[in-house]
Design an enzyme around this catalytic site. Structure first.
Site, PDB file in Angstrom:
ATOM      1  N   HIS A   1       0.862  -1.233   0.080  1.00 48.65           N
ATOM      2  CA  HIS A   1       0.007   0.051  -0.133  1.00 48.65           C
ATOM      3  C   HIS A   1       1.015   1.280   0.047  1.00 48.65           C
ATOM      4  O   HIS A   1       2.063   1.077   0.493  1.00 48.65           O
ATOM      5  CB  HIS A   1      -0.844  -0.001   1.213  1.00 48.65           C
ATOM      6  CG  HIS A   1      -2.172   0.944   1.107  1.00 48.65           C
ATOM      7  ND1 HIS A   1      -1.962   2.393   1.303  1.00 48.65           N
ATOM      8  CD2 HIS A   1      -3.252   0.816   0.812  1.00 48.65           C
ATOM      9  CE1 HIS A   1      -3.249   2.782   1.328  1.00 48.65           C
ATOM     10  NE2 HIS A   1      -3.923   1.809   0.844  1.00 48.65           N
TER      11      HIS A   1
ATOM     12  N   GLU B   1      -7.626  -5.336  -0.350  1.00 46.27           N
ATOM     13  CA  GLU B   1      -8.069  -6.464  -1.178  1.00 46.27           C
ATOM     14  C   GLU B   1      -8.059  -7.754  -1.192  1.00 46.27           C
ATOM     15  O   GLU B   1      -9.033  -8.622  -1.656  1.00 46.27           O
ATOM     16  CB  GLU B   1      -7.346  -5.864  -2.802  1.00 46.27           C
ATOM     17  CG  GLU B   1      -7.918  -4.576  -3.487  1.00 46.27           C
ATOM     18  CD  GLU B   1      -7.194  -3.567  -2.955  1.00 46.27           C
ATOM     19  OE1 GLU B   1      -6.144  -3.625  -2.104  1.00 46.27           O
ATOM     20  OE2 GLU B   1      -7.394  -2.304  -3.200  1.00 46.27           O
TER      21      GLU B   1
END
Length: 389
Positions: free
Chosen positions: A268, A321
């Protein structure tokens, strides 16, 4: 690197765009908040309408205020007939970017059918009404287009169901189990807002020009349509399909690292600690009895270890995700609509940012660092080989 004007920062990394009271993401400590509240606590203890009201209006509502807010949403839920008549044609164009293309087109159709003007012509109340109208009509339009694409008639929303339950109901035609509705509701709250993501930035840039709300939201949706932003949950299931079984996890991951290929569901741009949304989604997937939970857990464990080995000093952990894919699959969402579901969740965040931008709008105009050489004289026609030079 510097030029004559000072340090040059590429990609706008760590550049402050604005002051905001909407949300804050602390990537080093692994936590984030909506307004004055920890987002994870809100997800575990509140309903979607409460979180929407908090983001849009700035305060966590009382029971009475929540009822007023829900009534306001219900009043705005009708789709204009002109838009309804066009949805079959849009559905026939294909499901670009996991349904986000449909959603992008539908939001623009809504804005055009209602002749939404430049945001510079609106006061906050009028703009807020447009934001709320988009929130409640977007899933109705998306579900209708999905069913039309399958050769089925659209299912209108059931006023007796809340927002998340209605999303599932309009897609399948059957009232979902309460556990599925609550799981989707928690996901929608968990991903409603997350700072200055690429899509949020895109929406604010377009809005800052004075464009209408539909154009700004369409731009945000376009940015989210990229696989590095909104398309990742679908790619996670593709990854798990490809791995197939626990004994293939280690060799599959090592092969990806040797080839320097991306492992979906990991890393991320902001978080240097564990993404706090991961634990919540893992718990939801466990509660739902996801058939892929053990495989995903093993991938998470081994990928973290191998990434640490390959990237010493850099923390790369599972992101939102990885378990989002499991939750969406378990509640019965079509895989093709995973990205669009993420986009529906983020509509409230985008809308809230645009309301904030409206309060003190200034055209967003970054500068570039020119990488060319000195100015050259333009050659004459003869020197350029023109026959009549």
């Amino acid at each position: 690197m510097s030029d004559a004007h000072g340090p040059v920062v590429y990609g706008l990394n760590d550049i402050v765009l604005c002051h905001t009271g909407i949300s804050h993401v602390d990537g080093h400590l692994g936590r984030y908040r909506y307004r004055d509240y920890d987002a994870i606590e809100l997800v575990n203890n509140c309903e979607l309408a409460e979180v929407w009201c908090l983001l849009v209006d700035g305060e966590l509502p009382s029971a009475a205020r929540r009822a007023e807010f829900a009534a306001e949403l219900a009043e705005l839920s009708a789709i204009p007939p002109a838009v309804t008549g066009l949805l079959p044609a849009v559905a026939g164009l294909g499901e670009r970017a996991g349904g986000i293309g449909w959603l992008q087109t539908a939001v623009l159709l809504l804005a055009r059918s209602l002749d939404w003007p430049s945001v510079l012509e609106l006061d906050r109340a009028a703009l807020r009404r447009q934001v709320l109208q988009t929130l409640v009509t977007a899933p109705v339009m998306l579900a209708a287009m999905h069913r039309l694409r399958q050769g089925l008639d659209p299912v209108p929303p059931d006023p007796a169901l809340d927002h998340a339950a209605n999303v599932l109901y309009m897609l399948s035609g059957e009232a979902p189990p309460p556990a599925h509705a609550r799981a989707l509701e928690q996901y929608l709250m968990l991903t409603a807002e997350h700072g200055m993501a690429a899509s949020t930035f895109a929406g604010r840039v377009i809005f800052s020009t004075g464009a209408d709300l539909g154009s700004a939201l369409s731009g945000a949706l376009g940015a989210m349509g990229g696989p590095l932003h909104g398309g990742a949950p679908t790619l996670v299931l593709d990854m798990l399909d490809e791995i197939g079984s626990p004994d293939r996890v280690e060799p599959w991951l090592r092969d990806k690292l040797v080839k320097n290929e991306r492992i979906m569901g990991f890393g991320h741009r902001i978080y240097r600690a564990v993404d706090p949304r991961v634990e919540v989604l893992r718990e939801i997937a466990t509660r739902l009895g996801s058939a892929r939970l053990a495989l995903a857990g093993l991938v998470e464990q081994r990928a973290a270890a191998l990434l640490d080995e390959a990237n010493p000093g850099r923390t790369l952990r599972a992101n939102v995700e990885l378990y989002t894919a499991l939750v969406m699959e378990a509640v019965g969402l079509p895989r093709s609509l995973f990205p669009a579901t993420f986009a529906m969740a983020r509509l409230v965040g985008w809308g809230t940012h645009l309301l904030e931008q409206h309060a003190g709008n200034r055209l967003i105009r970054p500068v570039t660092a020119f990488a060319g050489g000195p100015v050259l004289p333009v050659p004459s026609s003869a020197e350029r080989g023109h026959p009549n030079g």
